[in-house]
Design a protein around this motif. Sequence first.
Motif, PDB file in Angstrom:
ATOM      1  N   UNK A   1       0.843  -1.194   0.000  1.00  0.00           N
ATOM      2  CA  UNK A   1       0.000   0.000   0.000  1.00  0.00           C
ATOM      3  C   UNK A   1       0.876   1.240   0.000  1.00  0.00           C
ATOM      4  N   UNK A   2       0.249   2.359  -0.307  1.00  0.00           N
ATOM      5  CA  UNK A   2       0.969   3.622  -0.247  1.00  0.00           C
ATOM      6  C   UNK A   2       0.368   4.504   0.843  1.00  0.00           C
ATOM      7  N   UNK A   3       0.940   5.667   1.026  1.00  0.00           N
ATOM      8  CA  UNK A   3       0.509   6.568   2.083  1.00  0.00           C
ATOM      9  C   UNK A   3      -0.977   6.904   1.972  1.00  0.00           C
ATOM     10  N   UNK A   4      -1.431   7.260   0.785  1.00  0.00           N
ATOM     11  CA  UNK A   4      -2.834   7.624   0.592  1.00  0.00           C
ATOM     12  C   UNK A   4      -3.784   6.495   0.926  1.00  0.00           C
ATOM     13  N   UNK A   5      -3.437   5.301   0.487  1.00  0.00           N
ATOM     14  CA  UNK A   5      -4.275   4.133   0.788  1.00  0.00           C
ATOM     15  C   UNK A   5      -4.315   3.864   2.289  1.00  0.00           C
ATOM     16  N   UNK A   6      -3.182   4.089   2.960  1.00  0.00           N
ATOM     17  CA  UNK A   6      -3.136   3.870   4.403  1.00  0.00           C
ATOM     18  C   UNK A   6      -3.964   4.902   5.161  1.00  0.00           C
ATOM     19  N   UNK A   7      -3.958   6.137   4.685  1.00  0.00           N
ATOM     20  CA  UNK A   7      -4.795   7.168   5.306  1.00  0.00           C
ATOM     21  C   UNK A   7      -6.265   6.788   5.142  1.00  0.00           C
ATOM     22  N   UNK A   8      -6.623   6.378   3.935  1.00  0.00           N
ATOM     23  CA  UNK A   8      -8.005   5.993   3.656  1.00  0.00           C
ATOM     24  C   UNK A   8      -8.428   4.806   4.519  1.00  0.00           C
ATOM     25  N   UNK A   9      -7.562   3.820   4.624  1.00  0.00           N
ATOM     26  CA  UNK A   9      -7.850   2.634   5.431  1.00  0.00           C
ATOM     27  C   UNK A   9      -8.061   3.022   6.898  1.00  0.00           C
ATOM     28  N   UNK A  10      -7.204   3.880   7.430  1.00  0.00           N
ATOM     29  CA  UNK A  10      -7.321   4.318   8.826  1.00  0.00           C
ATOM     30  C   UNK A  10      -8.594   5.141   9.026  1.00  0.00           C
ATOM     31  N   UNK A  11      -8.909   5.977   8.040  1.00  0.00           N
ATOM     32  CA  UNK A  11     -10.119   6.805   8.137  1.00  0.00           C
ATOM     33  C   UNK A  11     -11.363   5.928   8.169  1.00  0.00           C
ATOM     34  N   UNK A  12     -11.407   4.956   7.275  1.00  0.00           N
ATOM     35  CA  UNK A  12     -12.574   4.066   7.230  1.00  0.00           C
ATOM     36  C   UNK A  12     -12.670   3.214   8.489  1.00  0.00           C
ATOM     37  N   UNK A  13     -11.525   2.763   8.996  1.00  0.00           N
ATOM     38  CA  UNK A  13     -11.511   1.963  10.225  1.00  0.00           C
ATOM     39  C   UNK A  13     -12.038   2.776  11.405  1.00  0.00           C
ATOM     40  N   UNK A  14     -11.807   4.091  11.360  1.00  0.00           N
ATOM     41  CA  UNK A  14     -12.283   4.973  12.423  1.00  0.00           C
ATOM     42  C   UNK A  14     -13.741   5.369  12.218  1.00  0.00           C
ATOM     43  N   UNK A  15     -14.316   5.008  11.067  1.00  0.00           N
ATOM     44  CA  UNK A  15     -15.708   5.341  10.790  1.00  0.00           C
ATOM     45  C   UNK A  15     -15.935   6.816  10.535  1.00  0.00           C
ATOM     46  N   UNK A  16     -14.955   7.437   9.886  1.00  0.00           N
ATOM     47  CA  UNK A  16     -14.995   8.883   9.642  1.00  0.00           C
ATOM     48  C   UNK A  16     -15.077   9.124   8.131  1.00  0.00           C
ATOM     49  N   UNK A  17     -15.916  10.060   7.725  1.00  0.00           N
ATOM     50  CA  UNK A  17     -16.001  10.424   6.308  1.00  0.00           C
ATOM     51  C   UNK A  17     -14.892  11.418   5.969  1.00  0.00           C
ATOM     52  N   UNK A  18     -14.660  11.594   4.678  1.00  0.00           N
ATOM     53  CA  UNK A  18     -13.682  12.598   4.250  1.00  0.00           C
ATOM     54  C   UNK A  18     -14.089  13.976   4.749  1.00  0.00           C
ATOM     55  N   UNK A  19     -15.374  14.276   4.668  1.00  0.00           N
ATOM     56  CA  UNK A  19     -15.862  15.582   5.099  1.00  0.00           C
ATOM     57  C   UNK A  19     -15.630  15.783   6.597  1.00  0.00           C
ATOM     58  N   UNK A  20     -15.926  14.756   7.387  1.00  0.00           N
ATOM     59  CA  UNK A  20     -15.731  14.860   8.834  1.00  0.00           C
ATOM     60  C   UNK A  20     -14.254  15.062   9.182  1.00  0.00           C
ATOM     61  N   UNK A  21     -13.387  14.307   8.511  1.00  0.00           N
ATOM     62  CA  UNK A  21     -11.958  14.452   8.779  1.00  0.00           C
ATOM     63  C   UNK A  21     -11.476  15.835   8.376  1.00  0.00           C
ATOM     64  N   UNK A  22     -11.961  16.318   7.249  1.00  0.00           N
ATOM     65  CA  UNK A  22     -11.585  17.661   6.802  1.00  0.00           C
ATOM     66  C   UNK A  22     -11.996  18.714   7.832  1.00  0.00           C
ATOM     67  N   UNK A  23     -13.190  18.574   8.374  1.00  0.00           N
ATOM     68  CA  UNK A  23     -13.652  19.523   9.385  1.00  0.00           C
ATOM     69  C   UNK A  23     -12.778  19.464  10.626  1.00  0.00           C
ATOM     70  N   UNK A  24     -12.426  18.265  11.046  1.00  0.00           N
ATOM     71  CA  UNK A  24     -11.575  18.111  12.234  1.00  0.00           C
ATOM     72  C   UNK A  24     -10.188  18.709  12.025  1.00  0.00           C
TER      73      UNK A  24
END
Length: 65
Positions: A1-24
Amino acid sequence: MNLGENIKKARKAAGVTQKELAERLQVYPKDISRWENGERTPSAIALARICRELNASADEILELK
C-alpha cells in the motif's frame, strides 16, 4: 500500500467520512481526497494531526513496521 491508501484505510476503520476528517483538520474535503488518491502528500504536521484524529499510529500509516 501507499501513504494515501493507508490514510483511507485508517479513516474508514475509524468510521470517519472525508468531510468529517476535513472539518476536524480544518482543511478542505478536496485535500483529504487528494491525499488519499496520492495526488498530494500531507505535510508532517497534517500527518501528525491525521494520526491523532483517526487514533492511528504514524508507523501504521507510513508502513514503518
